[in-house]
Scaffold this motif. Sequence first.
Motif, PDB file in Angstrom:
ATOM      1  N   TYR A 289       0.819  -1.213   0.000  1.00 46.47           N
ATOM      2  CA  TYR A 289       0.000   0.000   0.000  1.00 46.47           C
ATOM      3  C   TYR A 289       0.858   1.270   0.000  1.00 46.47           C
ATOM      4  N   LEU A 290       1.942   1.272   0.780  1.00 43.70           N
ATOM      5  CA  LEU A 290       2.828   2.448   0.769  1.00 43.70           C
ATOM      6  C   LEU A 290       3.414   2.659  -0.626  1.00 43.70           C
ATOM      7  N   LEU A 291       3.807   1.564  -1.266  1.00 47.41           N
ATOM      8  CA  LEU A 291       4.338   1.652  -2.625  1.00 47.41           C
ATOM      9  C   LEU A 291       3.268   2.155  -3.597  1.00 47.41           C
ATOM     10  N   ALA A 292       2.072   1.596  -3.507  1.00 49.98           N
ATOM     11  CA  ALA A 292       1.010   1.993  -4.445  1.00 49.98           C
ATOM     12  C   ALA A 292       0.643   3.473  -4.288  1.00 49.98           C
ATOM     13  N   ARG A 293       0.527   3.919  -3.024  1.00 49.64           N
ATOM     14  CA  ARG A 293       0.211   5.340  -2.802  1.00 49.64           C
ATOM     15  C   ARG A 293       1.327   6.236  -3.334  1.00 49.64           C
ATOM     16  N   ALA A 294       2.570   5.812  -3.162  1.00 56.57           N
ATOM     17  CA  ALA A 294       3.699   6.610  -3.655  1.00 56.57           C
ATOM     18  C   ALA A 294       3.720   6.637  -5.183  1.00 56.57           C
ATOM     19  N   LEU A 295       3.430   5.486  -5.803  1.00 55.17           N
ATOM     20  CA  LEU A 295       3.354   5.438  -7.272  1.00 55.17           C
ATOM     21  C   LEU A 295       2.266   6.387  -7.770  1.00 55.17           C
ATOM     22  N   GLN A 296       1.141   6.385  -7.070  1.00 52.70           N
ATOM     23  CA  GLN A 296       0.015   7.234  -7.481  1.00 52.70           C
ATOM     24  C   GLN A 296       0.391   8.711  -7.387  1.00 52.70           C
ATOM     25  N   ARG A 297       1.041   9.104  -6.286  1.00 53.75           N
ATOM     26  CA  ARG A 297       1.383  10.521  -6.103  1.00 53.75           C
ATOM     27  C   ARG A 297       2.511  10.945  -7.025  1.00 53.75           C
ATOM     28  N   ALA A 310       6.899   8.897  -1.260  1.00 57.48           N
ATOM     29  CA  ALA A 310       6.576   7.994  -0.142  1.00 57.48           C
ATOM     30  C   ALA A 310       6.876   8.623   1.210  1.00 57.48           C
ATOM     31  N   ALA A 311       7.888   9.471   1.288  1.00 60.23           N
ATOM     32  CA  ALA A 311       8.342  10.001   2.577  1.00 60.23           C
ATOM     33  C   ALA A 311       7.260  10.855   3.227  1.00 60.23           C
ATOM     34  N   GLY A 312       6.955  10.526   4.479  1.00 56.30           N
ATOM     35  CA  GLY A 312       6.045  11.346   5.262  1.00 56.30           C
ATOM     36  C   GLY A 312       4.575  11.079   5.045  1.00 56.30           C
ATOM     37  N   TYR A 313       4.214  10.260   4.057  1.00 53.34           N
ATOM     38  CA  TYR A 313       2.799   9.985   3.813  1.00 53.34           C
ATOM     39  C   TYR A 313       2.243   9.110   4.945  1.00 53.34           C
ATOM     40  N   ARG A 314       1.199   9.557   5.610  1.00 52.87           N
ATOM     41  CA  ARG A 314       0.616   8.858   6.753  1.00 52.87           C
ATOM     42  C   ARG A 314      -0.465   7.887   6.278  1.00 52.87           C
ATOM     43  N   TYR A 315      -0.283   6.617   6.597  1.00 57.59           N
ATOM     44  CA  TYR A 315      -1.218   5.557   6.183  1.00 57.59           C
ATOM     45  C   TYR A 315      -1.800   4.919   7.437  1.00 57.59           C
ATOM     46  N   ASN A 316      -3.124   4.938   7.555  1.00 61.07           N
ATOM     47  CA  ASN A 316      -3.790   4.298   8.702  1.00 61.07           C
ATOM     48  C   ASN A 316      -3.910   2.807   8.429  1.00 61.07           C
ATOM     49  N   SER A 317      -2.883   2.080   8.783  1.00 60.17           N
ATOM     50  CA  SER A 317      -2.745   0.656   8.471  1.00 60.17           C
ATOM     51  C   SER A 317      -3.421  -0.189   9.550  1.00 60.17           C
ATOM     52  N   PRO A 318      -3.461  -1.526   9.376  1.00 55.06           N
ATOM     53  CA  PRO A 318      -4.019  -2.388  10.429  1.00 55.06           C
ATOM     54  C   PRO A 318      -3.322  -2.209  11.777  1.00 55.06           C
ATOM     55  N   GLN A 319      -2.038  -1.940  11.794  1.00 51.08           N
ATOM     56  CA  GLN A 319      -1.321  -1.782  13.065  1.00 51.08           C
ATOM     57  C   GLN A 319      -1.426  -0.375  13.635  1.00 51.08           C
ATOM     58  N   VAL A 322       1.159   4.656  10.177  1.00 54.63           N
ATOM     59  CA  VAL A 322       2.515   4.312   9.740  1.00 54.63           C
ATOM     60  C   VAL A 322       2.943   5.336   8.709  1.00 54.63           C
ATOM     61  N   TRP A 323       4.164   5.821   8.816  1.00 49.78           N
ATOM     62  CA  TRP A 323       4.719   6.648   7.743  1.00 49.78           C
ATOM     63  C   TRP A 323       6.230   6.486   7.702  1.00 49.78           C
ATOM     64  N   ILE A 324       6.802   6.861   6.542  1.00 47.93           N
ATOM     65  CA  ILE A 324       8.231   6.676   6.303  1.00 47.93           C
ATOM     66  C   ILE A 324       8.976   7.943   6.695  1.00 47.93           C
ATOM     67  N   ASP A 325       9.997   7.784   7.539  1.00 50.03           N
ATOM     68  CA  ASP A 325      10.888   8.885   7.893  1.00 50.03           C
ATOM     69  C   ASP A 325      11.844   9.086   6.720  1.00 50.03           C
ATOM     70  N   GLY A 326      11.677  10.208   6.010  1.00 56.47           N
ATOM     71  CA  GLY A 326      12.497  10.460   4.830  1.00 56.47           C
ATOM     72  C   GLY A 326      13.973  10.620   5.132  1.00 56.47           C
ATOM     73  N   GLY A 327      14.326  10.805   6.400  1.00 54.84           N
ATOM     74  CA  GLY A 327      15.733  10.966   6.757  1.00 54.84           C
ATOM     75  C   GLY A 327      16.514   9.671   6.770  1.00 54.84           C
ATOM     76  N   ASN A 329      14.646   6.390   5.700  1.00 51.77           N
ATOM     77  CA  ASN A 329      13.868   5.369   4.971  1.00 51.77           C
ATOM     78  C   ASN A 329      13.313   4.270   5.860  1.00 51.77           C
ATOM     79  N   HIS A 330      13.275   4.482   7.175  1.00 49.81           N
ATOM     80  CA  HIS A 330      12.639   3.529   8.078  1.00 49.81           C
ATOM     81  C   HIS A 330      11.240   4.050   8.452  1.00 49.81           C
ATOM     82  N   CYS A 331      10.377   3.148   8.907  1.00 53.87           N
ATOM     83  CA  CYS A 331       9.002   3.535   9.216  1.00 53.87           C
ATOM     84  C   CYS A 331       8.809   3.953  10.668  1.00 53.87           C
ATOM     85  N   VAL A 332       7.910   4.903  10.859  1.00 52.35           N
ATOM     86  CA  VAL A 332       7.439   5.310  12.185  1.00 52.35           C
ATOM     87  C   VAL A 332       6.328   4.333  12.579  1.00 52.35           C
TER      88      VAL A 332
END
Length: 391
Positions: A289-297, A310-319, A322-327, A329-332
Amino acid sequence: MTKPSVPVGIICSQSGPYQAMGREILKSAMMAVDEINNQAEFEFSITAHVRDPRGIVSEYHTVCDDLIRNVGVEHIIGCYTSASRKQVLPIVERTDRLLWYPARYEGFECSDNVIYVGASPNHNVLPLIRYVLDNLSREIFCVGSNYVWTWETNRVTRELVSAADGHIIAERLLELGESAVGHIVDEIVRKKPPIVFNTLVGSSSYDFIRAFHAGTKAAGLDIPMLSCSICEPELAIVGPASAGCITSSAYFESIHLAENRSFVARWKARYGGDGSPSVDGQSAYVAVYLLARALQRAGTSDIAEVRRAAAGYRYNSPQGPVWIDGGNNHCVLTPRLAVSNPQGQFDIFWEADAPVKPDPYLTQLDVAASPSRETSAGSVSPNAPHLRVVK
């Protein structure tokens, strides 16, 4: 009108010593692919190209090379062990592709060509060891698989335990897939450690947990076991012996969020009500989903553009969010602690008050801090002692 197709590689071992987890990653990744392909909002479809390295470390490089050279993929989702990720890393960097790595890992790595979707050490190891030091014991017996996951996890554990004036009673390692665990269980029964930390992977872990349960029960011992990796499908594989394992993870099936209840319902409708999604499978779902949203944007599959989108995009995932720290490339992510119950599920007894920034090199770590000081901001005293960096 037919949508354009984006080829995406999926690398996961469906045979070999950790085949169960590879299959779980594939299940959830394919569920996300199918969901995305059926949603009108996406201006493209994803074509998944699946490869099975069979748990053979060198095969990961081979199948990754095939996906890039012969299929032309720019984005790859998968790898379960750090040993497999290390095999893929040189080729994705050399060819400037992007690996979306779903598994939680030991940290101390950062690449422009990897998006680390799973937990970093400050999401998994730190909360677990902090809890143990504050509530259970300052003496730990470690048993794990002989590769970088255990080496680095044990190193961080040793630093935290030593800072609390505790000590590591022993560190025992087995090769991946090794099933001769009896001598370690005998040593545990003989030494009677207050805590055992299990970083074994796949079938080795299942064999150890069963033998540990039988050996300690026969000796009249009640020794808690810790884990940063065991998940619901593995509890089912191990059986009743798996109950009582204290586990650190960003995802459990028992999370009470609407997004998770919907995810679990769709997963069970697709794969059967007797199974459970795993933390790594859920993370693979999030990665797609993170990849698909990034491809779309981004409007393109170009690596640099997708990484920026992809960096910084907030996704309300099952857990949870979640978002990617652009500094880095790891997830919050939101760390959680739970204990496994006889029904093959986890009872969550602690979670962070907010998503926590990734700290893969533990540069923000105060080794003397209590768990309550691990905040979402990751703030610590500027004069606090930090983990040693091994050069």
